[in-house]
Write an enzyme that holds these catalytic residues in place. Structure first.
Site, short mmCIF file in Angstrom:
data_model
loop_
_atom_site.label_atom_id
_atom_site.label_comp_id
_atom_site.label_asym_id
_atom_site.label_seq_id
_atom_site.Cartn_x
_atom_site.Cartn_y
_atom_site.Cartn_z
N CYS A 114 0.84 -1.20 0.00
CA CYS A 114 0.00 0.00 0.00
C CYS A 114 0.87 1.25 0.00
CB CYS A 114 -0.90 0.05 1.24
SG CYS A 114 -2.05 -1.31 1.39
N ASP A 115 0.35 2.30 -0.57
CA ASP A 115 1.03 3.60 -0.48
C ASP A 115 -0.01 4.70 -0.62
OD1 ASP A 115 3.97 4.71 -0.50
OD2 ASP A 115 2.80 6.02 -1.79
N SER A 116 0.20 5.79 0.13
CA SER A 116 -0.74 6.91 0.11
C SER A 116 -0.04 8.19 -0.33
CB SER A 116 -1.37 7.12 1.49
OG SER A 116 -2.13 6.00 1.88
N GLY A 141 -3.03 3.60 -2.92
CA GLY A 141 -2.88 2.51 -3.86
C GLY A 141 -2.76 1.19 -3.12
#
Length: 236
Positions: free
Chosen positions: A97-99, A134
């Site tokens: 995950c990445d923000s 994501g």
């Protein structure tokens, strides 16, 4: 790479193993609160290098600048694939995950310094921006020793929420930065900590703003014939 750390296991074997490829305490807590059993293996991906490579490839393909939303997906993919290639992740579903916070078309990742955090937070007062998270899920369950990480089945989800900030004073912004909370989070704010006091509303999923949509995870698992209940701690 950091050695895997595991949440307390429920009695008996679980049919599916989930690996979270993230060092984020917020994402870990979110999965724990959702009753999910998982292990953590932290990726050592060089995020700046991964983005430079992706941007160069985009230019060579005749495309423009990578958007903030694409940035979130690219980094989620890089983290998931890096961990999926490790022996200790074999046989697992690996979640990356990445923000990224977007304001006026500009991507705001982790500020890394108090000065930059203060500048960003001050610019958000009374305004609204988009928080992109994501999600990338890699299925290594049918892998063999010769299977390349890029050949594993994959699923992805991008979730976006609009964050509306109340107006706040320069002194409030300064004291918020002094807590240390904004320095190492996307966009320089959180919704599950001190920063919640400055957020007057969101449009979208709360979990997206925290950094991991459990609904997105459920949706991706379904691509591989897996139910979210298969990875609940009390699943039999």
């Amino acid at each position: 790479m950091q050695k895997p750390t595991e949440t307390p296991a429920a009695a008996g074997e679980q049919p599916v193993r989930l690996v979270l490829a993230s060092s984020s305490p917020a994402r870990k807590k979110l999965l724990e609160d959702a009753g999910v059993r998982f292990t953590v293996i932290i990726s050592d991906v060089d995020e700046d290098a991964a983005l430079r490579e992706a941007q160069q490839a985009a230019y060579e393909a005749g495309l423009g600048d990578i958007t903030p939303a694409q940035t979130a997906q690219l980094l989620a993919k890089a983290k998931a694939q890096a961990v999926a290639a490790l022996p200790e992740a074999a046989g697992a579903l690996v979640l990356g995950c990445d923000s990224v916070f977007e304001l006026d078309g500009v991507a705001y990742g982790k500020p890394g310094s108090a000065e930059k955090a203060l500048e960003r937070i001050t610019s958000m007062s009374g305004r609204s921006g988009q928080l992109h998270t994501g999600h990338w899920l890699v299925d290594t369950r049918e892998a063999t020793q010769n299977t390349a990480a890029s050949k594993h089945p994959e699923a992805s989800e991008l979730r976006t929420a609009t964050v509306h900030f109340d107006t706040f004073s320069d002194e409030e912004a300064r004291r918020y930065v002094a807590t240390g909370e904004p320095l190492w989070v996307a966009g320089s704010f959180t919704i599950d900590g001190f920063g919640a006091a400055f957020i007057k509303g969101i449009e979208g999923e709360y979990h997206t703003v925290v950094g991991l949509s459990v609904h997105a995870l459920r949706t991706m698992l379904a691509n591989f014939g897996v139910s979210i209940s298969d990875i609940w701690k009390n699943s039999r």
